[in-house]
Design a protein around this motif. Structure first.
Motif, mmCIF file in Angstrom:
data_model
loop_
_atom_site.group_PDB
_atom_site.id
_atom_site.type_symbol
_atom_site.label_atom_id
_atom_site.label_comp_id
_atom_site.label_asym_id
_atom_site.label_seq_id
_atom_site.Cartn_x
_atom_site.Cartn_y
_atom_site.Cartn_z
ATOM 1 N N HIS A 122 28.081 48.234 58.439
ATOM 2 C CA HIS A 122 27.169 49.176 57.794
ATOM 3 C C HIS A 122 25.809 48.534 57.541
ATOM 4 O O HIS A 122 24.763 49.140 57.813
ATOM 5 C CB HIS A 122 27.785 49.646 56.472
ATOM 6 C CG HIS A 122 26.905 50.551 55.673
ATOM 7 N ND1 HIS A 122 26.936 51.925 55.794
ATOM 8 C CD2 HIS A 122 25.956 50.281 54.735
ATOM 9 C CE1 HIS A 122 26.051 52.459 54.977
ATOM 10 N NE2 HIS A 122 25.439 51.480 54.316
ATOM 11 N N ILE A 123 25.819 47.307 57.030
ATOM 12 C CA ILE A 123 24.558 46.616 56.716
ATOM 13 C C ILE A 123 23.765 46.341 57.980
ATOM 14 O O ILE A 123 22.531 46.489 58.003
ATOM 15 C CB ILE A 123 24.843 45.313 55.941
ATOM 16 C CG1 ILE A 123 25.378 45.650 54.548
ATOM 17 C CG2 ILE A 123 23.583 44.444 55.836
ATOM 18 C CD1 ILE A 123 25.845 44.447 53.758
ATOM 19 N N ARG A 124 24.441 45.969 59.054
ATOM 20 C CA ARG A 124 23.740 45.681 60.306
ATOM 21 C C ARG A 124 23.095 46.926 60.914
ATOM 22 O O ARG A 124 22.196 46.811 61.752
ATOM 23 C CB ARG A 124 24.700 45.040 61.301
ATOM 24 C CG ARG A 124 25.062 43.603 60.935
ATOM 25 C CD ARG A 124 25.908 42.938 62.001
ATOM 26 N NE ARG A 124 26.096 41.527 61.691
ATOM 27 C CZ ARG A 124 27.274 40.957 61.422
ATOM 28 N NH1 ARG A 124 28.379 41.697 61.439
ATOM 29 N NH2 ARG A 124 27.360 39.677 61.139
ATOM 30 N N ALA A 125 23.532 48.103 60.477
ATOM 31 C CA ALA A 125 22.935 49.344 60.967
ATOM 32 C C ALA A 125 21.714 49.753 60.154
ATOM 33 O O ALA A 125 21.006 50.687 60.538
ATOM 34 C CB ALA A 125 23.976 50.463 60.924
ATOM 35 N N LEU A 126 21.423 49.045 59.055
ATOM 36 C CA LEU A 126 20.244 49.346 58.249
ATOM 37 C C LEU A 126 18.981 48.896 58.992
ATOM 38 O O LEU A 126 19.041 47.997 59.842
ATOM 39 C CB LEU A 126 20.335 48.643 56.892
ATOM 40 C CG LEU A 126 21.505 49.036 55.993
ATOM 41 C CD1 LEU A 126 21.493 48.205 54.706
ATOM 42 C CD2 LEU A 126 21.473 50.524 55.673
ATOM 43 N N PRO A 127 17.828 49.461 58.679
ATOM 44 C CA PRO A 127 16.581 49.101 59.389
ATOM 45 C C PRO A 127 16.283 47.602 59.335
ATOM 46 O O PRO A 127 16.230 47.013 58.259
ATOM 47 C CB PRO A 127 15.517 49.892 58.624
ATOM 48 C CG PRO A 127 16.253 51.032 58.009
ATOM 49 C CD PRO A 127 17.614 50.505 57.667
ATOM 50 N N GLY A 128 16.150 46.987 60.506
ATOM 51 C CA GLY A 128 15.788 45.579 60.588
ATOM 52 C C GLY A 128 16.896 44.604 60.263
ATOM 53 O O GLY A 128 16.646 43.395 60.154
ATOM 54 N N CYS A 129 18.142 45.077 60.131
ATOM 55 C CA CYS A 129 19.236 44.208 59.676
ATOM 56 C C CYS A 129 20.262 43.882 60.756
ATOM 57 O O CYS A 129 21.346 43.381 60.440
ATOM 58 C CB CYS A 129 19.938 44.832 58.474
ATOM 59 S SG CYS A 129 18.957 44.835 56.969
ATOM 60 N N ALA A 130 19.955 44.156 62.005
ATOM 61 C CA ALA A 130 20.917 43.871 63.074
ATOM 62 C C ALA A 130 21.288 42.397 63.104
ATOM 63 O O ALA A 130 22.430 42.040 63.438
ATOM 64 C CB ALA A 130 20.344 44.295 64.419
ATOM 65 N N ASP A 131 20.344 41.531 62.750
ATOM 66 C CA ASP A 131 20.594 40.086 62.776
ATOM 67 C C ASP A 131 20.711 39.515 61.370
ATOM 68 O O ASP A 131 20.288 38.391 61.104
ATOM 69 C CB ASP A 131 19.467 39.375 63.527
ATOM 70 C CG ASP A 131 19.396 39.791 64.989
ATOM 71 O OD1 ASP A 131 20.465 39.978 65.597
ATOM 72 O OD2 ASP A 131 18.280 39.938 65.513
ATOM 73 N N VAL A 132 21.301 40.273 60.444
ATOM 74 C CA VAL A 132 21.451 39.797 59.066
ATOM 75 C C VAL A 132 22.156 38.446 59.044
ATOM 76 O O VAL A 132 23.108 38.209 59.795
ATOM 77 C CB VAL A 132 22.226 40.833 58.219
ATOM 78 C CG1 VAL A 132 23.627 41.066 58.747
ATOM 79 C CG2 VAL A 132 22.257 40.415 56.760
ATOM 80 N N ASP A 133 21.650 37.548 58.211
ATOM 81 C CA ASP A 133 22.213 36.208 58.101
ATOM 82 C C ASP A 133 23.451 36.259 57.209
ATOM 83 O O ASP A 133 23.371 36.643 56.041
ATOM 84 C CB ASP A 133 21.159 35.267 57.496
ATOM 85 C CG ASP A 133 21.585 33.813 57.562
ATOM 86 O OD1 ASP A 133 22.468 33.431 56.790
ATOM 87 O OD2 ASP A 133 21.036 33.059 58.381
ATOM 88 N N VAL A 134 24.617 35.878 57.759
ATOM 89 C CA VAL A 134 25.874 35.937 57.016
ATOM 90 C C VAL A 134 26.581 34.590 57.084
ATOM 91 O O VAL A 134 26.717 34.005 58.163
ATOM 92 C CB VAL A 134 26.814 37.024 57.585
ATOM 93 C CG1 VAL A 134 28.107 37.087 56.776
ATOM 94 C CG2 VAL A 134 26.132 38.376 57.605
#
Length: 330
Positions: free
Chosen positions: A75-87
């Motif tokens: 869900h978070i990766r589908a947010l604007p600009g979050c495809a490469d969220v650091d996890v």
């Protein structure tokens, strides 16, 4: 010992609880509208922890089943600009959070400096496997951007401790110490690090704004370093403080040896627990002088109620809030 969970092999992981520390600087024009769908999903999946939303992005640490964490991350990766969220993923033997919170903030990590934009200007990322060579170089100044109670638990060799009580204090500390640290000639290389990387995003952007060009930071933070660099090759000394019930973690992201003071939320060592100033659930050597007897009496009653709830097999939620929420993934 618990091993960290993995997105690619979560079902094979030996840990019952998956912990995900994450952040992403991204332009959220209508960030308030993101709160309810995210909170509803986390609640439905049995996820607990804290997520912060601001116009500049998302930050937080959450825990739950491996499958539930995977759905929330999708869900978070589908947010604007979050495809490469650091996890950063790790494991825990028990649930490290009491509840789920999604908070709206001015900043996802509070520095309080206008005009700082890590999306526009930031330091050079250094991979964990290349970090040792950089910080071992005598021509590099190494700065720990975390708070004093975190540094006391562990840090890198040669690292300077700013002795700040809050990340808000970092800009004032740097400006006061700049000449002593950097000298009057060509500035040396500056390498900075923090728990998960987010504070370094802002601190390197701040130094760039202050005119320091050769600025580096540890990609993925201490968590990624402890996960990927073998202990026998490591320049990390001690344990790493994390903002949940595990308190600290070590190499391989295994749970550490520190406890937590329920009055001030600082880490307590075996030596601290042996101090006459330590009372479980009430005080520790670091905070005993900061609290009144009336406050300690209140903490004592809270601790008693928590023990009674535990004896009944119930969960008692009464943790003192310490103001650390904005730095959960560091």
């Amino acid at each position: 010992m618990q091993t960290p969970c993995s997105e690619s092999s979560s079902l094979e992981s030996g840990t019952p609880v998956c912990v995900a520390a994450l952040y992403r600087f991204a332009p959220f024009e209508h960030f308030a509208s993101l709160r309810e769908p995210l909170l509803e999903l986390c609640t439905r999946e049995g996820i607990r922890g804290t997520l912060l939303l601001a116009a500049e992005g998302i930050n937080g640490t959450i825990a739950g089943s491996h499958e539930g964490i995977a759905r929330v991350l999708e869900h978070i990766r589908a947010l604007p600009g979050c495809a490469d969220v650091d996890v950063k993923l790790s494991g825990a033997s028990v649930m490290p959070f009491h509840r789920m919170k999604v908070r709206l903030k001015r900043e996802i990590v509070t520095m309080g400096q206008p005009g700082i934009d890590p999306l526009a200007s930031v330091g050079t990322y250094v991979e964990p496997q290349d970090w040792n060579a950089l910080i071992a170089d005598p021509g590099t100044i190494v700065i720990d951007t975390r708070n004093d109670y975190e540094v006391a638990v562990g840090t890198f060799e040669r690292a300077i401790d700013p002795k700040t009580a809050s990340f808000r204090d970092f800009p004032e500390w740097f400006r006061a110490e700049r000449e002593r640290l950097l000298g009057a000639g060509t500035p040396p290389k500056v390498a900075m690090f923090c728990t998960g990387g987010i504070r370094c995003e802002k601190s390197t952007a701040f130094l760039k704004q202050e005119g320091i060009e050769e600025v580096y930071h540890l990609k993925g933070g201490i968590l990624k370093y402890l996960e990927t660099v073998p202990e026998e090759e490591s320049l990390w000394r001690g344990e790493c403080f994390v903002f949940d019930e595990r308190v600290t973690i070590g190499h391989g992201l295994v749970e550490g040896s520190y406890g937590l003071c329920r009055a001030c939320r600082r880490p307590v060592s075996a030596e601290d627990r042996a101090s006459p100033l330590y009372e479980e659930g009430v005080s520790c050597p670091a905070c005993h002088g900061e609290r009144t007897e009336e406050q300690r009496a209140s903490y004592r009653e809270r601790h008693k109620q928590a023990a009674l709830a535990a004896a009944r097999g119930e969960e008692h939620i009464g943790a003192v809030q310490s103001g650390h929420a904005d730095e959960r993934t560091g």
